[in-house]
Design a protein around this motif. Structure first.
Motif, mmCIF file in Angstrom:
data_model
loop_
_atom_site.group_PDB
_atom_site.id
_atom_site.type_symbol
_atom_site.label_atom_id
_atom_site.label_comp_id
_atom_site.label_asym_id
_atom_site.label_seq_id
_atom_site.Cartn_x
_atom_site.Cartn_y
_atom_site.Cartn_z
ATOM 1 N N ALA A 10 0.808 -1.298 0.065
ATOM 2 C CA ALA A 10 0.057 -0.002 0.002
ATOM 3 C C ALA A 10 0.841 1.182 0.157
ATOM 4 C CB ALA A 10 -0.933 -0.022 1.147
ATOM 5 N N ARG A 47 0.936 4.192 -2.862
ATOM 6 C CA ARG A 47 0.725 5.514 -2.758
ATOM 7 C C ARG A 47 1.916 6.178 -2.952
ATOM 8 N NH1 ARG A 47 -2.319 8.090 1.581
ATOM 9 N NH2 ARG A 47 -3.815 6.388 1.209
ATOM 10 N N ARG A 53 2.833 10.281 4.552
ATOM 11 C CA ARG A 53 2.274 9.341 3.616
ATOM 12 C C ARG A 53 2.224 7.906 4.337
ATOM 13 N NH1 ARG A 53 6.201 9.383 -0.353
ATOM 14 N NH2 ARG A 53 5.396 11.184 -1.137
ATOM 15 N N ARG A 66 -0.539 7.814 7.037
ATOM 16 C CA ARG A 66 -1.991 7.862 6.206
ATOM 17 C C ARG A 66 -2.111 6.361 5.840
ATOM 18 N NH1 ARG A 66 -0.465 12.787 3.871
ATOM 19 N NH2 ARG A 66 0.271 11.731 2.116
ATOM 20 N N VAL A 67 -1.142 5.681 5.430
ATOM 21 C CA VAL A 67 -1.090 4.480 4.886
ATOM 22 C C VAL A 67 -1.774 3.500 6.206
ATOM 23 C CG1 VAL A 67 0.184 2.321 3.932
ATOM 24 C CG2 VAL A 67 0.001 4.369 2.663
ATOM 25 N N LEU A 85 -2.928 4.250 9.019
ATOM 26 C CA LEU A 85 -4.201 4.701 9.555
ATOM 27 C C LEU A 85 -5.249 3.977 8.547
ATOM 28 C CD1 LEU A 85 -6.059 6.062 11.386
ATOM 29 C CD2 LEU A 85 -6.027 8.070 9.886
ATOM 30 N N ASP A 86 -5.051 4.035 7.279
ATOM 31 C CA ASP A 86 -5.959 3.353 6.517
ATOM 32 C C ASP A 86 -6.202 1.896 6.611
ATOM 33 O OD1 ASP A 86 -6.707 6.008 5.517
ATOM 34 O OD2 ASP A 86 -5.463 5.693 3.411
ATOM 35 N N TYR A 87 -4.914 1.350 6.838
ATOM 36 C CA TYR A 87 -4.619 -0.033 6.917
ATOM 37 C C TYR A 87 -5.531 -0.811 8.464
ATOM 38 C CZ TYR A 87 -3.042 -4.868 6.852
ATOM 39 O OH TYR A 87 -3.083 -6.438 6.945
ATOM 40 N N THR A 133 -7.683 0.991 9.938
ATOM 41 C CA THR A 133 -9.193 1.350 9.753
ATOM 42 C C THR A 133 -9.779 0.116 9.290
ATOM 43 O OG1 THR A 133 -8.655 3.737 10.096
ATOM 44 C CG2 THR A 133 -10.772 2.849 9.079
ATOM 45 N N ALA A 134 -9.175 -0.485 8.327
ATOM 46 C CA ALA A 134 -9.894 -1.559 7.372
ATOM 47 C C ALA A 134 -10.027 -2.858 8.099
ATOM 48 C CB ALA A 134 -9.163 -1.693 6.079
ATOM 49 N N ARG A 186 -7.825 -6.202 14.610
ATOM 50 C CA ARG A 186 -7.442 -4.913 15.316
ATOM 51 C C ARG A 186 -7.031 -5.342 16.677
ATOM 52 N NH1 ARG A 186 -10.842 -2.097 13.611
ATOM 53 N NH2 ARG A 186 -12.503 -1.893 15.460
#
Length: 166
Positions: free
Chosen positions: A66, A70, A121, A124-125, A127-129, A131-132, A138
């Protein structure tokens, strides 16, 4: 008794040179280990290191992919920075008489800004990962992170006891 020495074959020179180089490398590693101790992981100084170490191998690979995607997308949109050009500008500033402190500072600021962009960057990657992730994944990740943080705490405590600085 006749002298058996003749011209050394080229392949034998290569083998002897490679053997010498390997022996010197091993001796250097051994000397470094004796004087400095075992190698430390440079990424452990990075605040994000505990988060990435807590991922399992598959997750680490997914986050890496990811991040690469990005990076490629951002590079396609923004172009490729002239990293070597910046270092050459730093060299020019360092060699200037009188010293070009302003120019050198400008290069350092530009390089720092790019490093901040890369860090953001990555955040963000990450956090996105996370979150999913499913709630179960988790929670398992949080458990592994807790173990990693306990390892860090033990390492910091050993460092302090040896007289290291905070």
């Amino acid at each position: 008794m006749s002298d058996m020495r003749g011209p050394m074959r080229p392949w034998l020179r290569i083998v002897l040179f490679a053997s010498l180089a390997l022996n010197l490398a091993v001796a250097g590693l051994f000397a470094g280990f004796l004087f400095k101790g075992p190698p430390r992981h440079g990424h452990d100084r990075d605040p994000v290191a505990p988060y990435t170490r807590a991922f399992d191998e598959e997750q680490r690979g997914e986050v890496w992919q990811a991040l690469r995607q990005r990076y490629r997308a951002d590079r396609a949109a923004d172009g490729r920075p002239d990293v070597l050009g910046e270092y050459h500008a730093a060299l020019d500033a360092l060699r200037a008489e009188p010293f070009d402190a302003e120019g050198f500072g400008r290069v350092l600021a530009e390089q720092g800004a790019r490093a901040d962009e890369r860090r953001q960057r990555g955040e963000r990657v990450l956090l996105d990962y996370v979150t999913a992730l499913s709630p179960e994944d988790r929670a398992a990740y949080a458990d592994r992170l807790e173990v990693v943080l306990a390892e860090y705490a033990a390492r910091f405590e050993r460092f302090r006891k040896k007289g290291g600085r905070d």
